[in-house]
Design a protein around this motif. Structure first.
Motif, PDB file in Angstrom:
ATOM      1  N   MET A   7       0.840  -1.167   0.000  1.00 53.51           N
ATOM      2  CA  MET A   7       0.000   0.000   0.000  1.00 53.51           C
ATOM      3  C   MET A   7       0.891   1.238   0.000  1.00 53.51           C
ATOM      4  N   GLU A   8       0.558   2.157  -0.846  1.00 53.26           N
ATOM      5  CA  GLU A   8       1.278   3.427  -0.881  1.00 53.26           C
ATOM      6  C   GLU A   8       0.572   4.431   0.014  1.00 53.26           C
ATOM      7  N   LYS A   9       1.357   5.230   0.713  1.00 58.20           N
ATOM      8  CA  LYS A   9       0.776   6.246   1.589  1.00 58.20           C
ATOM      9  C   LYS A   9       0.358   7.446   0.754  1.00 58.20           C
ATOM     10  N   ARG A  10      -0.878   7.857   0.920  1.00 59.18           N
ATOM     11  CA  ARG A  10      -1.404   9.055   0.268  1.00 59.18           C
ATOM     12  C   ARG A  10      -1.176  10.255   1.178  1.00 59.18           C
ATOM     13  N   ASN A  11      -1.249  11.437   0.617  1.00 61.81           N
ATOM     14  CA  ASN A  11      -1.017  12.666   1.402  1.00 61.81           C
ATOM     15  C   ASN A  11      -2.031  12.853   2.515  1.00 61.81           C
ATOM     16  N   ASN A  12      -3.283  12.466   2.275  1.00 62.67           N
ATOM     17  CA  ASN A  12      -4.321  12.684   3.278  1.00 62.67           C
ATOM     18  C   ASN A  12      -4.515  11.482   4.209  1.00 62.67           C
ATOM     19  N   PHE A  58      -2.178   3.929   7.534  1.00 63.08           N
ATOM     20  CA  PHE A  58      -1.083   3.394   6.722  1.00 63.08           C
ATOM     21  C   PHE A  58      -0.407   2.217   7.416  1.00 63.08           C
ATOM     22  N   LEU A  59      -0.122   2.352   8.695  1.00 63.43           N
ATOM     23  CA  LEU A  59       0.541   1.273   9.427  1.00 63.43           C
ATOM     24  C   LEU A  59      -0.388   0.070   9.625  1.00 63.43           C
ATOM     25  N   GLY A  60      -1.671   0.314   9.799  1.00 63.49           N
ATOM     26  CA  GLY A  60      -2.612  -0.782   9.984  1.00 63.49           C
ATOM     27  C   GLY A  60      -2.785  -1.637   8.740  1.00 63.49           C
ATOM     28  N   LEU A  61      -2.669  -1.026   7.575  1.00 60.95           N
ATOM     29  CA  LEU A  61      -2.893  -1.748   6.316  1.00 60.95           C
ATOM     30  C   LEU A  61      -1.652  -1.731   5.429  1.00 60.95           C
ATOM     31  N   LEU A  62      -0.503  -1.753   6.022  1.00 64.33           N
ATOM     32  CA  LEU A  62       0.759  -1.584   5.307  1.00 64.33           C
ATOM     33  C   LEU A  62       0.939  -2.577   4.157  1.00 64.33           C
TER      34      LEU A  62
END
Length: 79
Positions: free
Chosen positions: A1-6, A12-16
């Motif tokens: 998963m790529e981290k989005r700005n919002n 992000f860490l939960g669904l890495l």
């Protein structure tokens, strides 16, 4: 998963390493089932740390999945 700005860090860490909604649902259900299974085991072993951890992690994964459902799409995250 790529981290989005919002995207918050906790999502992000939960669904890495989860790329699809189906994968997130499998993760949530597995955590829920392990939470339920760990309660009798914790009672027998007199160690509640595993049950407590699983009961805390399950809503975190669920809320992370719901945040992505509401604020983004799984297809745009996977690519």
């Amino acid at each position: 998963m790529e981290k989005r700005n919002n995207m918050p860090l906790w999502v992000f860490l939960g669904l890495l390493n989860i790329e699809t909604r189906k994968g997130a649902l499998i993760l949530v259900w597995a955590c829920l089932l392990l939470s339920i299974a760990s309660i009798p085991l914790s009672y027998y072993l007199d160690d509640w740390s595993w049950a407590g951890m699983m009961l805390a992690i399950t809503p975190w994964y669920w809320l992370s999945m719901k945040w992505v459902d509401k604020n983004s799409s799984w297809e745009s995250i996977a690519s």
